[in-house]
Design a protein around this motif. Structure first.
Motif, PDB file in Angstrom:
ATOM      1  N   ASP A  32       0.817  -1.216   0.000  1.00  0.00           N
ATOM      2  CA  ASP A  32       0.000   0.000   0.000  1.00  0.00           C
ATOM      3  C   ASP A  32       0.851   1.266   0.000  1.00  0.00           C
ATOM      4  O   ASP A  32       0.658   2.170  -0.800  1.00  0.00           O
ATOM      5  CB  ASP A  32      -0.946   0.005   1.204  1.00  0.00           C
ATOM      6  CG  ASP A  32      -1.905  -1.173   1.171  1.00  0.00           C
ATOM      7  OD1 ASP A  32      -2.196  -1.638   0.063  1.00  0.00           O
ATOM      8  OD2 ASP A  32      -2.337  -1.621   2.245  1.00  0.00           O
ATOM      9  N   ASN A  52       1.234   4.969   5.709  1.00  0.00           N
ATOM     10  CA  ASN A  52       0.490   6.182   5.417  1.00  0.00           C
ATOM     11  C   ASN A  52      -0.893   5.810   4.885  1.00  0.00           C
ATOM     12  O   ASN A  52      -1.046   5.522   3.700  1.00  0.00           O
ATOM     13  CB  ASN A  52       1.226   7.046   4.391  1.00  0.00           C
ATOM     14  CG  ASN A  52       0.525   8.355   4.091  1.00  0.00           C
ATOM     15  OD1 ASN A  52      -0.375   8.764   4.803  1.00  0.00           O
ATOM     16  ND2 ASN A  52       0.940   9.026   3.015  1.00  0.00           N
ATOM     17  N   GLN A  54      -2.080   3.792   7.590  1.00  0.00           N
ATOM     18  CA  GLN A  54      -2.476   2.620   8.371  1.00  0.00           C
ATOM     19  C   GLN A  54      -1.329   2.070   9.222  1.00  0.00           C
ATOM     20  O   GLN A  54      -0.151   2.296   8.943  1.00  0.00           O
ATOM     21  CB  GLN A  54      -2.992   1.522   7.445  1.00  0.00           C
ATOM     22  CG  GLN A  54      -4.268   1.890   6.694  1.00  0.00           C
ATOM     23  CD  GLN A  54      -4.681   0.803   5.718  1.00  0.00           C
ATOM     24  OE1 GLN A  54      -3.854   0.168   5.078  1.00  0.00           O
ATOM     25  NE2 GLN A  54      -5.981   0.594   5.582  1.00  0.00           N
ATOM     26  N   LYS A  56      -0.195  -1.770  10.518  1.00  0.00           N
ATOM     27  CA  LYS A  56      -0.465  -3.180  10.262  1.00  0.00           C
ATOM     28  C   LYS A  56       0.324  -4.053  11.226  1.00  0.00           C
ATOM     29  O   LYS A  56       1.490  -3.765  11.530  1.00  0.00           O
ATOM     30  CB  LYS A  56      -0.120  -3.536   8.814  1.00  0.00           C
ATOM     31  CG  LYS A  56      -0.984  -2.789   7.800  1.00  0.00           C
ATOM     32  CD  LYS A  56      -0.750  -3.263   6.378  1.00  0.00           C
ATOM     33  CE  LYS A  56      -1.682  -2.528   5.409  1.00  0.00           C
ATOM     34  NZ  LYS A  56      -1.557  -3.020   4.024  1.00  0.00           N
ATOM     35  N   THR A  70      -5.269  -4.682  10.566  1.00  0.00           N
ATOM     36  CA  THR A  70      -4.948  -3.365  10.023  1.00  0.00           C
ATOM     37  C   THR A  70      -5.739  -2.321  10.794  1.00  0.00           C
ATOM     38  O   THR A  70      -6.960  -2.421  10.903  1.00  0.00           O
ATOM     39  CB  THR A  70      -5.278  -3.270   8.525  1.00  0.00           C
ATOM     40  OG1 THR A  70      -4.481  -4.214   7.798  1.00  0.00           O
ATOM     41  CG2 THR A  70      -4.991  -1.873   7.993  1.00  0.00           C
ATOM     42  N   TYR A  71      -5.021  -1.353  11.370  1.00  0.00           N
ATOM     43  CA  TYR A  71      -5.666  -0.297  12.148  1.00  0.00           C
ATOM     44  C   TYR A  71      -5.768   0.977  11.320  1.00  0.00           C
ATOM     45  O   TYR A  71      -4.776   1.460  10.779  1.00  0.00           O
ATOM     46  CB  TYR A  71      -4.875  -0.001  13.426  1.00  0.00           C
ATOM     47  CG  TYR A  71      -4.899  -1.117  14.439  1.00  0.00           C
ATOM     48  CD1 TYR A  71      -6.052  -1.382  15.180  1.00  0.00           C
ATOM     49  CD2 TYR A  71      -3.777  -1.898  14.678  1.00  0.00           C
ATOM     50  CE1 TYR A  71      -6.081  -2.404  16.116  1.00  0.00           C
ATOM     51  CE2 TYR A  71      -3.786  -2.914  15.610  1.00  0.00           C
ATOM     52  CZ  TYR A  71      -4.947  -3.161  16.326  1.00  0.00           C
ATOM     53  OH  TYR A  71      -4.965  -4.174  17.245  1.00  0.00           O
ATOM     54  N   ASP A  72      -6.985   1.502  11.256  1.00  0.00           N
ATOM     55  CA  ASP A  72      -7.232   2.800  10.651  1.00  0.00           C
ATOM     56  C   ASP A  72      -7.534   3.797  11.767  1.00  0.00           C
ATOM     57  O   ASP A  72      -8.074   3.434  12.804  1.00  0.00           O
ATOM     58  CB  ASP A  72      -8.421   2.731   9.684  1.00  0.00           C
ATOM     59  CG  ASP A  72      -8.118   1.864   8.472  1.00  0.00           C
ATOM     60  OD1 ASP A  72      -7.203   2.217   7.718  1.00  0.00           O
ATOM     61  OD2 ASP A  72      -8.803   0.834   8.301  1.00  0.00           O
ATOM     62  N   GLY A  73      -7.218   5.029  11.538  1.00  0.00           N
ATOM     63  CA  GLY A  73      -7.485   6.050  12.548  1.00  0.00           C
ATOM     64  C   GLY A  73      -6.675   7.301  12.302  1.00  0.00           C
ATOM     65  O   GLY A  73      -7.151   8.418  12.500  1.00  0.00           O
ATOM     66  N   HIS A  74      -5.444   7.121  11.859  1.00  0.00           N
ATOM     67  CA  HIS A  74      -4.625   8.272  11.500  1.00  0.00           C
ATOM     68  C   HIS A  74      -4.997   8.746  10.090  1.00  0.00           C
ATOM     69  O   HIS A  74      -5.460   7.968   9.247  1.00  0.00           O
ATOM     70  CB  HIS A  74      -3.141   7.915  11.550  1.00  0.00           C
ATOM     71  CG  HIS A  74      -2.592   7.859  12.944  1.00  0.00           C
ATOM     72  ND1 HIS A  74      -2.553   8.949  13.774  1.00  0.00           N
ATOM     73  CD2 HIS A  74      -2.032   6.828  13.641  1.00  0.00           C
ATOM     74  CE1 HIS A  74      -2.011   8.610  14.926  1.00  0.00           C
ATOM     75  NE2 HIS A  74      -1.690   7.321  14.882  1.00  0.00           N
ATOM     76  N   ALA A  75      -4.738  10.029   9.839  1.00  0.00           N
ATOM     77  CA  ALA A  75      -5.064  10.612   8.546  1.00  0.00           C
ATOM     78  C   ALA A  75      -3.825  11.080   7.797  1.00  0.00           C
ATOM     79  O   ALA A  75      -3.935  11.796   6.810  1.00  0.00           O
ATOM     80  CB  ALA A  75      -6.028  11.782   8.724  1.00  0.00           C
ATOM     81  N   SER A  94       1.511  10.761  14.403  1.00  0.00           N
ATOM     82  CA  SER A  94       1.367  10.933  12.969  1.00  0.00           C
ATOM     83  C   SER A  94       1.535  12.386  12.562  1.00  0.00           C
ATOM     84  O   SER A  94       1.411  13.313  13.377  1.00  0.00           O
ATOM     85  CB  SER A  94      -0.017  10.430  12.534  1.00  0.00           C
ATOM     86  OG  SER A  94      -0.334  10.802  11.209  1.00  0.00           O
ATOM     87  N   THR A 108     -10.175  -0.289  17.113  1.00  0.00           N
ATOM     88  CA  THR A 108      -9.813   1.100  16.882  1.00  0.00           C
ATOM     89  C   THR A 108      -9.106   1.664  18.113  1.00  0.00           C
ATOM     90  O   THR A 108      -8.954   0.973  19.134  1.00  0.00           O
ATOM     91  CB  THR A 108     -11.058   1.941  16.546  1.00  0.00           C
ATOM     92  OG1 THR A 108     -10.651   3.257  16.150  1.00  0.00           O
ATOM     93  CG2 THR A 108     -12.002   2.045  17.733  1.00  0.00           C
TER      94      THR A 108
END
Length: 245
Positions: A32, A52, A54, A56, A70-75, A94, A108
């Motif tokens: 990615d 960037n 994520q 993992k 896989t963690y999402d949360g940062h932009a 981040s 999350t």
């Protein structure tokens, strides 16, 4: 017994090495984005890769190549991360200007601290109750995880971005490096006060990383000037310089 070394970078791969032989015995694809930071959990069962945007998680011993979670949360780019001493939770920062706390059992983040600039570095205090961060606006902050707030702010050199943070294992000092090639030493008097100890002109170009040795006797600094330097913390003298090509 294999001495595990794991590397990653802009080639979008994660490589496992036998450190004693120098042989790469496993490669994972991270297609990615590039890997900005990498950490091994204290029990050496998992590694986490910050990209960037994520994060993992991979099983060290698995023959598979896909991430477990896989963690999402940062932009934005995840610039630094680490684990609580027993591996129960993880922290990250981040370029999106946030510091987040993650329970690895949850999908999350559990806590989200807002900085006023992109955050380049974070380190966990040995008491496991405070996180020290350094941001692109040149501010070092101490975050009290019990009080759930920022309890201390230090601006060592104007708006010069902080590049890395390191905390001695015995909590005797906190070290921050910046893009001017300087290193700053503080003694933590309390969670709300960092006592200045010394400013060290370590390099002529920006410092990419600064790390204290486990016994806090030495500090290693790496710079865009293509050198790595080892410093005696007791008197801030230069012990040796390693020059790159």
């Amino acid at each position: 017994m294999v001495v595990l070394l794991v590397t990653a970078g802009y080639d979008q791969t994660i490589r496992f090495w036998d450190a004693s032989s120098g042989m790469c015995y496993k490669t994972l694809q991270h297609p990615d984005k590039q890997v900005n930071c990498l950490q091994i959990r204290p029990d050496k069962q998992y590694i986490v890769a910050g990209g960037n945007p994520q994060i993992k998680v991979y099983d060290v011993n698995s023959k598979g190549t896909e991430p477990l979670i896989t963690y999402d949360g940062h932009a934005g780019n995840v610039t630094s991360l680490g684990f609580q001493r027993d591996g129960r939770w993880m922290y990250s920062c981040s370029e999106d200007g946030t510091i987040k706390i993650w329970d690895l059992r949850a999908p999350t983040f559990q806590r989200d601290y807002e900085s006023r600039a992109g955050v380049n570095a974070v380190a966990l205090h040995p008491n496991q109750g405070e996180i020290i961060s350094g941001d692109q606006a040149g501010t070092v902050r101490v975050w009290d995880l019990t009080a759930n707030r920022c309890c201390c702010e230090v601006v060592p050199e104007g708006e010069t971005p902080i590049s890395s943070i390191s905390v001695a294992a015995d909590a005797s000092c906190v070290v921050a490096s910046n893009f001017n090639g300087n290193v700053f030493f503080w003694q933590p008097r309390s969670s709300e006060h960092l006592q200045p100890l010394h400013k060290l002109q370590a390099h002529g170009s920006y410092i990419t990383a600064a790390r204290l040795s486990p016994d806090a006797r030495y500090l290693a600094t790496a710079s865009a000037d293509r050198t790595v330097k080892l410093w005696n913390v007791a008197d801030y003298s230069l012990a040796t310089t390693l020059a790159g090509a």
